[in-house]
Enzyme design. Structure first.
Site, PDB file in Angstrom:
ATOM      1  N   ALA A   1       0.836  -1.201   0.000  1.00  0.00           N
ATOM      2  CA  ALA A   1       0.000   0.000   0.000  1.00  0.00           C
ATOM      3  C   ALA A   1       0.868   1.248   0.000  1.00  0.00           C
ATOM      4  O   ALA A   1       1.908   1.298   0.653  1.00  0.00           O
ATOM      5  CB  ALA A   1      -0.904   0.008   1.230  1.00  0.00           C
ATOM      6  N   CYS A   2       0.418   2.225  -0.752  1.00  0.00           N
ATOM      7  CA  CYS A   2       1.064   3.536  -0.749  1.00  0.00           C
ATOM      8  C   CYS A   2      -0.035   4.582  -0.875  1.00  0.00           C
ATOM      9  O   CYS A   2      -1.220   4.260  -0.777  1.00  0.00           O
ATOM     10  CB  CYS A   2       2.097   3.648  -1.864  1.00  0.00           C
ATOM     11  N   SER A   3       0.333   5.821  -1.093  1.00  0.00           N
ATOM     12  CA  SER A   3      -0.675   6.881  -1.090  1.00  0.00           C
ATOM     13  C   SER A   3      -1.718   6.699  -2.183  1.00  0.00           C
ATOM     14  O   SER A   3      -2.909   6.869  -1.933  1.00  0.00           O
ATOM     15  CB  SER A   3      -0.009   8.249  -1.197  1.00  0.00           C
TER      16      SER A   3
END
Length: 135
Positions: free
Chosen positions: A39-41
């Site tokens: 997960a990232c932004s």
């Protein structure tokens, strides 16, 4: 003539033996597909890392489903995963999702910046496997 006559009877038994051997091996050594969530932004910056991890898994003969999502999708997607890894820029979310991970028995961690920056798929895959094995 005798060998061809016996072959008619023994060949089906041979095939049945192979079938049951494979069935038993499948029960004793079931295939395990790891489910690794990154997960990232926005889910975009980890997509290259996901591809590198898939290549590394395939090269090692590891069955793995690896995918990336944005931070807004983590709450739902974590239920499908065996491990959750955040990009280094999202490390602040680790504390938020650790309780959910503990509840679901899913390790939650942050990809080290050096592995992330080098897009080291093999290194991140090893991290994920270690987390799954040590949960």
């Amino acid at each position: 003539v005798l060998f061809s006559f016996l072959g008619i009877f023994y060949f089906p038994i041979f095939l049945i033996g192979i079938f049951f051997t494979n069935l038993l091996l499948g029960l004793v050594f079931p295939k395990f597909e790891m489910k690794i969530l990154l997960a990232c932004s926005s889910g975009m910056s980890t997509s290259l890392l996901v591809n590198k991890m898939k290549e590394a898994a395939q090269a090692e003969g590891i069955e793995a489903e690896i995918w990336a999502v944005s931070q807004s999708e983590v709450d739902e997607e974590i239920k499908k995963a065996d491990v959750l890894l955040f990009g280094p820029q999202m490390r602040f979310l680790k504390k938020k999702f650790e309780p959910k991970g503990e509840e679901l028995n899913i390790p939650v961690d942050v990809v080290p910046p050096m592995l992330y920056g080098r897009c080291d798929g093999k290194g991140v895959l090893k991290l994920a496997i270690d987390l799954i094995n040590n949960k």
